[in-house]
Design a protein around this motif. Structure first.
Motif, mmCIF file in Angstrom:
data_model
loop_
_atom_site.group_PDB
_atom_site.id
_atom_site.type_symbol
_atom_site.label_atom_id
_atom_site.label_comp_id
_atom_site.label_asym_id
_atom_site.label_seq_id
_atom_site.Cartn_x
_atom_site.Cartn_y
_atom_site.Cartn_z
ATOM 1 N N VAL A 21 4.625 2.084 -2.966
ATOM 2 C CA VAL A 21 3.691 1.535 -3.948
ATOM 3 C C VAL A 21 2.334 1.438 -3.255
ATOM 4 O O VAL A 21 2.258 1.450 -2.025
ATOM 5 C CB VAL A 21 4.139 0.163 -4.482
ATOM 6 N N HIS A 22 1.256 1.305 -4.061
ATOM 7 C CA HIS A 22 -0.061 1.512 -3.470
ATOM 8 C C HIS A 22 -1.048 0.355 -3.640
ATOM 9 O O HIS A 22 -2.246 0.530 -3.443
ATOM 10 C CB HIS A 22 -0.656 2.806 -4.038
ATOM 11 N N ASP A 23 -0.554 -0.809 -4.006
ATOM 12 C CA ASP A 23 -1.397 -2.000 -3.992
ATOM 13 C C ASP A 23 -0.512 -3.226 -3.853
ATOM 14 O O ASP A 23 0.695 -3.170 -4.085
ATOM 15 C CB ASP A 23 -2.277 -2.092 -5.252
ATOM 16 N N GLY A 24 -1.135 -4.344 -3.447
ATOM 17 C CA GLY A 24 -0.362 -5.545 -3.176
ATOM 18 C C GLY A 24 0.345 -6.113 -4.388
ATOM 19 O O GLY A 24 1.451 -6.652 -4.283
ATOM 20 N N GLU A 25 -0.277 -6.001 -5.527
ATOM 21 C CA GLU A 25 0.342 -6.496 -6.765
ATOM 22 C C GLU A 25 1.632 -5.738 -7.050
ATOM 23 O O GLU A 25 2.642 -6.331 -7.442
ATOM 24 C CB GLU A 25 -0.638 -6.349 -7.921
ATOM 25 N N ALA A 26 1.610 -4.420 -6.834
ATOM 26 C CA ALA A 26 2.803 -3.601 -7.072
ATOM 27 C C ALA A 26 3.916 -3.944 -6.085
ATOM 28 O O ALA A 26 5.099 -3.889 -6.429
ATOM 29 C CB ALA A 26 2.445 -2.117 -6.968
ATOM 30 N N VAL A 27 3.535 -4.308 -4.844
ATOM 31 C CA VAL A 27 4.533 -4.724 -3.856
ATOM 32 C C VAL A 27 5.294 -5.944 -4.365
ATOM 33 O O VAL A 27 6.528 -5.989 -4.365
ATOM 34 C CB VAL A 27 3.866 -5.045 -2.500
ATOM 35 N N LEU A 28 4.548 -6.953 -4.811
ATOM 36 C CA LEU A 28 5.184 -8.185 -5.288
ATOM 37 C C LEU A 28 6.028 -7.920 -6.531
ATOM 38 O O LEU A 28 7.139 -8.466 -6.666
ATOM 39 C CB LEU A 28 4.116 -9.234 -5.577
ATOM 40 N N GLN A 29 5.522 -7.110 -7.450
ATOM 41 C CA GLN A 29 6.273 -6.800 -8.672
ATOM 42 C C GLN A 29 7.578 -6.086 -8.340
ATOM 43 O O GLN A 29 8.627 -6.385 -8.920
ATOM 44 C CB GLN A 29 5.414 -5.948 -9.604
ATOM 45 N N GLN A 30 7.519 -5.142 -7.403
ATOM 46 C CA GLN A 30 8.714 -4.401 -7.033
ATOM 47 C C GLN A 30 9.750 -5.313 -6.381
ATOM 48 O O GLN A 30 10.943 -5.226 -6.675
ATOM 49 C CB GLN A 30 8.347 -3.262 -6.075
ATOM 50 N N LEU A 31 9.301 -6.200 -5.502
ATOM 51 C CA LEU A 31 10.236 -7.109 -4.844
ATOM 52 C C LEU A 31 10.825 -8.119 -5.828
ATOM 53 O O LEU A 31 11.998 -8.490 -5.722
ATOM 54 C CB LEU A 31 9.541 -7.832 -3.696
#
Length: 231
Positions: A31-41
């Motif tokens: 994933v390519h931004d911090g928001e997407a990291v949190l959403q994925q986790l």
């Protein structure tokens, strides 16, 4: 096959790393931004399927929407996943803050894929280490359950990261003795101690703060020698 999540806004780099890691037995979602990291986790934490779980997060510090350090601050409410940070060369303050926020390790960019793979394998090995023994050393207020990787002091649960747990095991096994920094680095961080690398010191400092409510000076720093557990 190990499964990791890679958060980095450099799409060319992530594609390169994804292909290299896949060829060496590591499934890598990007994933390519911090928001997407949190959403994925968050999505994975809500999925009961064991096959969806990540073994590790590789996290770039400089990302759009939410930067990596902000992700680290929010991470404990979402997941206890181990973290390797990607930091720009020379940005020591970011590395130190990241370690203080609970990251397990770091690697500087541009990174060598082979070195990153070695760091990934080392952190996963430490995190997944399961022993048949139920460790309770004599005359110790610390109770370390190596099967569940849980820590208690005076019967009170103490939240520690995987690296902090392994530090406690290493120090507790030689309680009262001075354990050298080189020994701790090799046995806990799985790498030789390097000049100017403060990773071990930051992990010990963070662990010391967690133990201080139970003892004024739980871990002594012996100048030029190493660390001594006195709790």
């Amino acid at each position: 096959m190990a499964r990791i999540l890679l958060g980095d806004d450099d799409e060319e780099l992530t594609q390169l790393l994804q292909e290299y890691l896949h060829n060496h037995g590591v499934q890598c979602d990007c994933v390519h931004d911090g928001e997407a990291v949190l959403q994925q986790l968050k999505a994975v934490s809500n999925d009961a399927s064991a096959s969806s779980a990540y073994d590790l997060l590789v996290l770039d510090i400089m990302m759009p929407k939410i930067d990596g350090l902000s992700v680290l601050r929010q991470l404990p409410t979402i997941s206890d996943i181990p973290v390797i940070m990607l930091t720009a060369k020379g940005e020591e303050i970011d590395r130190i803050i990241g370690l203080e926020l609970g990251a397990d390790d770091y690697i500087t960019k541009p990174c060598n894929p082979r070195e990153l793979l070695a760091r990934i394998n080392a952190v996963i090995k430490r995190t997944n280490a399961v022993h048949s023994e139920h460790t309770l050393l004599p005359d110790s207020r610390l109770h370390l359950d190596q099967t569940q990787r849980l820590c208690q002091i005076d019967g009170i649960d103490l939240h520690v990261t995987g690296t902090e747990f392994d530090l406690l095991v290493a120090l507790l096994r030689q309680k009262g003795e001075v354990v050298s920094k080189s020994s701790l680095s090799e046995n806990v961080l799985q790498r030789e101690l390097q000049p100017f690398d403060r990773s071990l010191d930051v992990h010990v400092s963070r662990l010391r703060k967690k133990l201080q409510p139970f003892h004024d000076e739980p871990i002594k720093a012996i100048r030029g020698k190493g660390y001594q557990l006195v709790l």
